[in-house]
Design an enzyme around this catalytic site. Structure first.
Site, mmCIF file in Angstrom:
data_model
loop_
_atom_site.group_PDB
_atom_site.id
_atom_site.type_symbol
_atom_site.label_atom_id
_atom_site.label_comp_id
_atom_site.label_asym_id
_atom_site.label_seq_id
_atom_site.Cartn_x
_atom_site.Cartn_y
_atom_site.Cartn_z
ATOM 1 N N THR A 8 2.469 12.796 11.516
ATOM 2 C CA THR A 8 1.342 11.903 11.240
ATOM 3 C C THR A 8 1.470 10.637 12.081
ATOM 4 O O THR A 8 2.554 10.297 12.537
ATOM 5 C CB THR A 8 1.289 11.507 9.744
ATOM 6 O OG1 THR A 8 0.077 10.785 9.495
ATOM 7 C CG2 THR A 8 2.455 10.620 9.345
ATOM 8 N N ASN A 10 -0.579 8.107 10.660
ATOM 9 C CA ASN A 10 -1.232 7.259 9.666
ATOM 10 C C ASN A 10 -0.228 6.202 9.184
ATOM 11 O O ASN A 10 0.743 6.515 8.501
ATOM 12 C CB ASN A 10 -1.710 8.158 8.508
ATOM 13 C CG ASN A 10 -2.409 7.371 7.417
ATOM 14 O OD1 ASN A 10 -1.988 6.266 7.072
ATOM 15 N ND2 ASN A 10 -3.451 7.945 6.865
ATOM 16 N N LYS A 13 0.494 5.983 5.424
ATOM 17 C CA LYS A 13 1.328 7.065 4.908
ATOM 18 C C LYS A 13 2.781 6.911 5.333
ATOM 19 O O LYS A 13 3.702 7.130 4.541
ATOM 20 C CB LYS A 13 0.766 8.417 5.360
ATOM 21 C CG LYS A 13 -0.448 8.785 4.553
ATOM 22 C CD LYS A 13 -1.312 9.866 5.129
ATOM 23 C CE LYS A 13 -0.671 11.152 5.395
ATOM 24 N NZ LYS A 13 -1.642 12.206 5.713
ATOM 25 N N ASP A 69 -0.782 17.556 3.666
ATOM 26 C CA ASP A 69 -2.233 17.596 3.635
ATOM 27 C C ASP A 69 -2.655 17.279 2.210
ATOM 28 O O ASP A 69 -2.062 17.788 1.258
ATOM 29 C CB ASP A 69 -2.750 18.961 4.080
ATOM 30 C CG ASP A 69 -4.164 18.855 4.634
ATOM 31 O OD1 ASP A 69 -4.473 17.859 5.309
ATOM 32 O OD2 ASP A 69 -4.975 19.764 4.385
ATOM 33 N N PHE A 149 -5.920 2.975 0.587
ATOM 34 C CA PHE A 149 -6.814 3.483 1.628
ATOM 35 C C PHE A 149 -7.631 4.644 1.056
ATOM 36 O O PHE A 149 -7.470 5.024 -0.106
ATOM 37 C CB PHE A 149 -6.014 3.928 2.859
ATOM 38 C CG PHE A 149 -5.164 5.151 2.638
ATOM 39 C CD1 PHE A 149 -3.967 5.069 1.953
ATOM 40 C CD2 PHE A 149 -5.577 6.404 3.099
ATOM 41 C CE1 PHE A 149 -3.186 6.199 1.739
ATOM 42 C CE2 PHE A 149 -4.795 7.538 2.898
ATOM 43 C CZ PHE A 149 -3.596 7.437 2.214
ATOM 44 N N ARG A 179 1.133 12.003 -3.493
ATOM 45 C CA ARG A 179 2.056 12.016 -2.353
ATOM 46 C C ARG A 179 3.439 11.558 -2.791
ATOM 47 O O ARG A 179 4.450 12.064 -2.321
ATOM 48 C CB ARG A 179 1.523 11.136 -1.218
ATOM 49 C CG ARG A 179 2.258 11.336 0.098
ATOM 50 C CD ARG A 179 1.518 10.774 1.299
ATOM 51 N NE ARG A 179 0.714 9.636 0.953
ATOM 52 C CZ ARG A 179 -0.599 9.680 0.723
ATOM 53 N NH1 ARG A 179 -1.258 10.799 0.852
ATOM 54 N NH2 ARG A 179 -1.259 8.610 0.370
HETATM 55 P P1 IMP Z 1 -4.579 13.596 4.530
HETATM 56 O O1 IMP Z 1 -4.469 15.072 4.511
HETATM 57 O O2 IMP Z 1 -3.399 12.944 3.927
HETATM 58 O O3 IMP Z 1 -4.928 13.045 5.886
HETATM 59 O O4 IMP Z 1 -5.747 13.197 3.570
HETATM 60 C C1 IMP Z 1 -7.070 13.603 3.783
HETATM 61 C C2 IMP Z 1 -7.994 12.549 3.250
HETATM 62 O O5 IMP Z 1 -7.793 12.417 1.838
HETATM 63 C C3 IMP Z 1 -7.765 11.156 3.816
HETATM 64 O O6 IMP Z 1 -8.509 10.958 4.994
HETATM 65 C C4 IMP Z 1 -8.259 10.266 2.709
HETATM 66 O O7 IMP Z 1 -9.655 10.145 2.773
HETATM 67 C C5 IMP Z 1 -7.890 11.053 1.473
HETATM 68 N N1 IMP Z 1 -6.597 10.605 0.926
HETATM 69 C C6 IMP Z 1 -5.360 11.119 1.165
HETATM 70 N N2 IMP Z 1 -4.422 10.464 0.469
HETATM 71 C C7 IMP Z 1 -5.072 9.500 -0.216
HETATM 72 C C8 IMP Z 1 -4.637 8.479 -1.115
HETATM 73 O O8 IMP Z 1 -3.441 8.302 -1.420
HETATM 74 N N3 IMP Z 1 -5.600 7.701 -1.616
HETATM 75 C C9 IMP Z 1 -6.911 7.843 -1.312
HETATM 76 N N4 IMP Z 1 -7.367 8.760 -0.474
HETATM 77 C C10 IMP Z 1 -6.455 9.592 0.068
#
Ligand code: IMP
Length: 194
Positions: A8, A10, A13, A69, A149, A179
């Site tokens: 990642t 991000n 994260k 994910d 976020f 997470r």
């Molecule tokens: P990712 O797979 O972690 O990239 O998450 C996909 C999408 O889920 C992100 O772009 C956020 O919109 C949402 N998301 C993931 N984790 C969180 C969190 O801890 N809080 C709020 N939204 C989240």
């Protein structure tokens, strides 16, 4: 210190994860290993996407790595946005549009139950292990708070006091978050021989 790639870039994260992992591991980001590739993420499940990203790094960079994910699963919307959470509003990673779409679709809906679910796929050598974490909650009718976020301003975990994730400190959120839980399982596994 053992080095392991977290697939990642991000910053939120990475910061959250480094706080949870502590000093036992050096967590490298994609930028840290010089990876600017557009890593495919085209599976239709959280499991599939997590594994796809981790396998890409293993194949192209030969390093142990893990990938996560996450999806927000809203019961009244049949589990949407789920695996499409990042781009639900039509534009990738536009949290405001994503939240607007959720709030619009839930206008007048009383069942606001939802959960965040995270899947982590870890590849050590040639061994794949998966970890999952989830947090149950409900979707608020409007945004609350400025922390965090993504969908944090409209998601209130049932285990807390009615506040949204965006009204909590990082520590409070990490302690109960999807997470945080998936990562705790990952860290327990990584440190099993200590
Ligand atoms: P990712 O797979 O972690 O990239 O998450 C996909 C999408 O889920 C992100 O772009 C956020 O919109 C949402 N998301 C993931 N984790 C969180 C969190 O801890 N809080 C709020 N939204 C989240």
């Amino acid at each position: 210190m053992k080095k392991i790639v977290f697939a990642t870039n991000n910053a939120h994260k990475l910061q959250e994860l480094r706080q949870i992992v502590g000093e036992d591991f050096e967590i490298l980001s994609l930028a840290d290993i010089g990876c600017t590739d557009d890593i495919p993420e085209t599976a239709d499940t959280l499991d599939g996407n997590a594994l796809m990203k981790a396998q890409y790094i293993k194949e192209h960079y030969g390093m142990d790595c893990f990938s996560d994910d996450t999806g927000l699963e809203i019961d009244a919307l049949g589990g949407e946005p789920g695996v499409y959470s990042a781009r639900y509003g039509g534009v990738a990673h536009d949290s405001e549009r994503n939240m607007d779409k959720v709030l619009m679709k839930l206008q007048g809906v009383t069942d606001r139950s939802a959960r965040f679910r995270t899947v982590i796929a870890l590849i050590e050598g040639d061994k794949v292990t998966k970890f999952e974490g989830k947090v149950e909650g409900r979707i608020l009718t409007e945004r609350h708070g400025d922390e965090g976020f993504g969908y944090d301003p409209i998601f209130a975990p049932v285990e807390a006091d009615g506040r949204s994730f965006a009204q909590m400190t990082a520590q409070e959120k990490n302690a109960i978050s999807h997470r945080g839980r998936a990562t705790a399982a990952l860290v327990k596994h990584l440190t099993r021989d200590k």
